[in-house]
Design a protein around this motif. Structure first.
Motif, PDB file in Angstrom:
ATOM      1  N   LEU A  18       0.812  -1.226   0.000  1.00  0.00           N
ATOM      2  CA  LEU A  18       0.000   0.000   0.000  1.00  0.00           C
ATOM      3  C   LEU A  18       0.838   1.265   0.000  1.00  0.00           C
ATOM      4  CD1 LEU A  18      -2.602  -1.016   2.666  1.00  0.00           C
ATOM      5  CD2 LEU A  18      -2.829  -1.122   0.205  1.00  0.00           C
ATOM      6  N   GLY A  19       0.145   2.376  -0.267  1.00  0.00           N
ATOM      7  CA  GLY A  19       0.814   3.680  -0.155  1.00  0.00           C
ATOM      8  C   GLY A  19       1.094   4.298  -1.504  1.00  0.00           C
ATOM      9  N   GLY A  20       1.304   3.470  -2.547  1.00  0.00           N
ATOM     10  CA  GLY A  20       1.537   4.000  -3.885  1.00  0.00           C
ATOM     11  C   GLY A  20       0.304   4.780  -4.343  1.00  0.00           C
ATOM     12  N   PHE A 226       2.081  12.290   9.109  1.00  0.00           N
ATOM     13  CA  PHE A 226       1.097  12.231   8.007  1.00  0.00           C
ATOM     14  C   PHE A 226       1.256  10.858   7.363  1.00  0.00           C
ATOM     15  CE2 PHE A 226       0.249  12.070   3.530  1.00  0.00           C
ATOM     16  CZ  PHE A 226      -1.017  12.634   3.434  1.00  0.00           C
ATOM     17  N   VAL A 227       0.140  10.188   7.075  1.00  0.00           N
ATOM     18  CA  VAL A 227       0.180   8.899   6.378  1.00  0.00           C
ATOM     19  C   VAL A 227      -0.815   8.970   5.217  1.00  0.00           C
ATOM     20  CG1 VAL A 227      -0.267   6.406   6.578  1.00  0.00           C
ATOM     21  CG2 VAL A 227       0.667   7.654   8.534  1.00  0.00           C
ATOM     22  N   GLY A 228      -0.359   8.697   4.010  1.00  0.00           N
ATOM     23  CA  GLY A 228      -1.326   8.707   2.896  1.00  0.00           C
ATOM     24  C   GLY A 228      -0.643   8.823   1.560  1.00  0.00           C
ATOM     25  N   ARG A 229      -1.446   8.690   0.520  1.00  0.00           N
ATOM     26  CA  ARG A 229      -0.884   8.747  -0.828  1.00  0.00           C
ATOM     27  C   ARG A 229      -0.439  10.167  -1.182  1.00  0.00           C
ATOM     28  NH1 ARG A 229      -4.999   7.675  -4.117  1.00  0.00           N
ATOM     29  NH2 ARG A 229      -6.498   7.728  -2.422  1.00  0.00           N
ATOM     30  N   MET A 230       0.557  10.242  -2.057  1.00  0.00           N
ATOM     31  CA  MET A 230       1.057  11.560  -2.496  1.00  0.00           C
ATOM     32  C   MET A 230       0.122  12.072  -3.580  1.00  0.00           C
ATOM     33  SD  MET A 230       3.921  12.332  -0.955  1.00  0.00           S
ATOM     34  CE  MET A 230       3.586  11.481   0.564  1.00  0.00           C
ATOM     35  N   ILE A 261       6.424  12.413   6.989  1.00  0.00           N
ATOM     36  CA  ILE A 261       5.404  12.270   5.943  1.00  0.00           C
ATOM     37  C   ILE A 261       5.617  10.933   5.252  1.00  0.00           C
ATOM     38  CG2 ILE A 261       4.497  13.277   3.806  1.00  0.00           C
ATOM     39  CD1 ILE A 261       5.001  15.955   4.984  1.00  0.00           C
ATOM     40  N   SER A 262       4.698  10.004   5.507  1.00  0.00           N
ATOM     41  CA  SER A 262       4.872   8.678   4.911  1.00  0.00           C
ATOM     42  C   SER A 262       3.814   8.472   3.846  1.00  0.00           C
ATOM     43  CB  SER A 262       4.757   7.600   5.974  1.00  0.00           C
ATOM     44  OG  SER A 262       3.417   7.384   6.276  1.00  0.00           O
ATOM     45  N   GLY A 263       4.155   7.643   2.873  1.00  0.00           N
ATOM     46  CA  GLY A 263       3.215   7.364   1.791  1.00  0.00           C
ATOM     47  C   GLY A 263       3.920   7.464   0.462  1.00  0.00           C
ATOM     48  N   GLY A 264       3.273   6.969  -0.567  1.00  0.00           N
ATOM     49  CA  GLY A 264       3.912   6.918  -1.880  1.00  0.00           C
ATOM     50  C   GLY A 264       4.687   5.616  -1.990  1.00  0.00           C
ATOM     51  N   ILE A 300       9.376   9.965   4.049  1.00  0.00           N
ATOM     52  CA  ILE A 300      10.016   8.651   4.226  1.00  0.00           C
ATOM     53  C   ILE A 300       9.501   7.585   3.247  1.00  0.00           C
ATOM     54  CG2 ILE A 300      10.583   9.034   6.668  1.00  0.00           C
ATOM     55  CD1 ILE A 300       8.151   7.181   7.320  1.00  0.00           C
ATOM     56  N   GLY A 301       8.608   7.975   2.309  1.00  0.00           N
ATOM     57  CA  GLY A 301       8.072   6.990   1.357  1.00  0.00           C
ATOM     58  C   GLY A 301       7.049   6.078   2.039  1.00  0.00           C
ATOM     59  N   GLY A 302       6.555   5.097   1.298  1.00  0.00           N
ATOM     60  CA  GLY A 302       5.525   4.191   1.828  1.00  0.00           C
ATOM     61  C   GLY A 302       6.048   3.341   2.974  1.00  0.00           C
ATOM     62  N   ASP A 304       5.356  -0.120   5.420  1.00  0.00           N
ATOM     63  CA  ASP A 304       4.617  -1.397   5.498  1.00  0.00           C
ATOM     64  C   ASP A 304       3.589  -1.352   6.603  1.00  0.00           C
ATOM     65  OD1 ASP A 304       6.145  -2.450   3.585  1.00  0.00           O
ATOM     66  OD2 ASP A 304       7.513  -3.504   4.948  1.00  0.00           O
ATOM     67  N   ARG A 305       2.511  -2.101   6.407  1.00  0.00           N
ATOM     68  CA  ARG A 305       1.451  -2.103   7.424  1.00  0.00           C
ATOM     69  C   ARG A 305       1.953  -2.603   8.770  1.00  0.00           C
ATOM     70  NH1 ARG A 305      -2.628  -0.301   5.887  1.00  0.00           N
ATOM     71  NH2 ARG A 305      -4.309  -1.088   7.165  1.00  0.00           N
ATOM     72  N   GLU A 306       2.923  -3.519   8.745  1.00  0.00           N
ATOM     73  CA  GLU A 306       3.438  -4.069  10.011  1.00  0.00           C
ATOM     74  C   GLU A 306       4.109  -2.968  10.836  1.00  0.00           C
ATOM     75  OE1 GLU A 306       4.094  -5.459   6.963  1.00  0.00           O
ATOM     76  OE2 GLU A 306       2.504  -6.938   7.291  1.00  0.00           O
TER      77      GLU A 306
END
Ligand code: UDP
Length: 427
Positions: A18-20, A226-230, A261-264, A300-302, A304-306
């Motif tokens: 996820l995240g992309g 922040f967590v989410g798609r770019m 900022i995570s995600g992507g 920091i990019g996407g 992992d869910r873990e």
């Protein structure tokens, strides 16, 4: 009779990372709803488009839930906007698979509008009841994004067609139900509200200092997450302006401020990022530079869910500055981990977040308001502590996938009984 349903999700393979740009809430929804329905005794076949040669055609999720990847166009990633011409082939592949494996279904569950249209064709030919979950609504998105909205008119026409023809339309929150009534003219009786949920085994609080140690983060910092798609609609620019305010107000203490900022795409696969994502990243990086906040912001990019629960547990506050957020899993995941949220007062978040109870709701795009609330949560830990327990409590009571599956199961059962009754009477 086997309680077997077909879940259609052309673009959201539930087993991809996820995240992309095109993998987010819908993928989580399909995975978790199907798995939870499986635990209630439903057999669920999730039909997605085969989009990577590295995956097998069939993958088991749990004993009675599997993903079936249908060949429709090249076995490679195809952006959402280019999927429409491939949907006839998706329907044909569905029927070939069904015939080959002699499968009978009792109900079709579509997602989004491409699968919705495919589902209409399948349910018409098989004479089955159909429900459709809408993960975003084109008209609302357009109202929120204005000139930056790329949704074509064709999308809105298709959404209307699906809403007109399915047996039940699923809204994931009461605000979405209102939007469907007011903006699309859907009759009240046709809409079922079935919310989304959080996997509480995964999203559970971890003591902040331990979570930070796991992630090698400074235990003394003030952390905004922040967590989410770019994507532009996520409003990351509003957050960056707010962080500038917060950093200025902190004065000397800005050296302990950290905005993650995570995600992507993950850092490892950055080259794979889509044009939309790269463009947004470049726009945001330029803004960081212009605002002079490079010392307190980190992309920091996407993730992992873990690992995500450790990020939520490390943060003092999670910011969700979206211009439009139809449901928003991120605020619930954060609340489940005990971290208060500062979010835009839009879409489903107006209902999932209780203002001044589990976080703060502020006007979308108002970076001063975001800055004020974030500053308050960073500097008055008592407020955060009070919200922590309220957030955990709210999620545990209202937003588990078990509860979602119970509601969905009851909806399916009603529609299937109606269908079997009509069949028996020959109407
Ligand atoms: N997500 C993730 N890693 C990331 C970014 C996002 O696992 O780096 C997950 C996040 O935890 C959430 C989903 O992607 O479960 C995003 O769902 P949401 O409803 O918040 O937004 P959407 O993607 O539907 O716009």
């Amino acid at each position: 009779m086997l309680k077997r349903i077909a879940m259609l999700t052309d673009n959201a393979d539930p087993l991809v990372p996820l995240g992309g740009i095109e993998a987010g809430g819908e993928n989580v929804y399909v995975l978790e709803v199907s798995r939870a329905l499986g635990r209630l005794g439903w057999t669920v076949d999730v039909f997605t488009r085969w989009s990577s040669p590295k995956t097998n055609q069939i993958a088991k999720i749990s004993p009675n839930v599997r993903v079936i990847r249908l060949q429709a166009g090249p076995i490679e990633f195809v952006p959402k906007e280019q999927l429409a011409p491939l949907m006839d082939k998706y329907v044909q592949s569905f029927f070939s698979f069904r015939e080959k494996h002699k499968l009978e279904y009792l109900l079709i569950h579509g997602n989004y509008y491409h699968s919705g249209i495919a589902g209409l064709e399948i349910s018409r030919l098989l004479k089955l009841p159909m429900v459709n979950t809408f993960h975003t609504l084109g008209l609302v998105r357009r109202a929120a994004l204005g000139a930056h909205d790329a949704s074509a008119d064709d999308r809105i026409a298709k959404e209307k067609q699906v809403m007109d023809c399915v047996t039940r339309v699923i809204a994931t929150s009461p605000p979405m139900k209102e939007e469907m009534i007011k903006m699309y003219g859907v009759p009240v009786k046709k809409i079922a509200v079935v919310t989304e949920g959080v996997n509480l085994k995964r999203f559970t609080p971890v003591a902040q200092h331990l979570a930070r140690r796991v992630l090698h983060l400074d235990v003394n910092s003030l952390m905004v997450l922040f967590v989410g798609r770019m994507e532009r609609r996520k409003g990351i620019d509003t957050l960056l302006w707010a962080i500038k305010d917060v950093a200025d107000r902190l004065g000397e203490r800005r050296k302990v401020l950290m905005t993650v900022i995570s995600g992507g795409e993950t850092k490892k696969h950055w080259k794979r990022a889509s044009v939309v994502e790269k463009t947004e990243r470049e726009r945001l990086s330029a803004l960081v530079e212009k605002l002079g906040i490079g010392d307190v912001v980190k992309f920091i990019g996407g993730v992992d869910r873990e690992e995500l629960p450790f990020y939520y547990s490390s943060a003092d506050v999670t910011a969700v500055p979206s211009f439009y957020e139809p449901f928003g899993l991120v605020p619930l995941e954060s609340m489940a981990c005990g971290t208060p949220v500062v979010a835009s007062k839009v879409g489903g978040m107006q209902w999932t977040i209780r203002d001044n109870v589990t976080g703060y709701l502020v006007t979308a795009r108002d970076h001063h308001a975001f800055g004020d609330r974030i500053y308050e949560l960073l500097t008055t830990p008592e407020t955060g502590k009070r919200m922590r327990e309220n957030g955990i409590d709210r999620v545990r009571h209202l937003f588990t996938w078990e509860e979602v599956a119970r509601q969905m199961s009851s909806l399916y059962t009603d529609l299937i009984i109606e269908y079997l009754y009509r069949q028996a009477k020959g109407s």
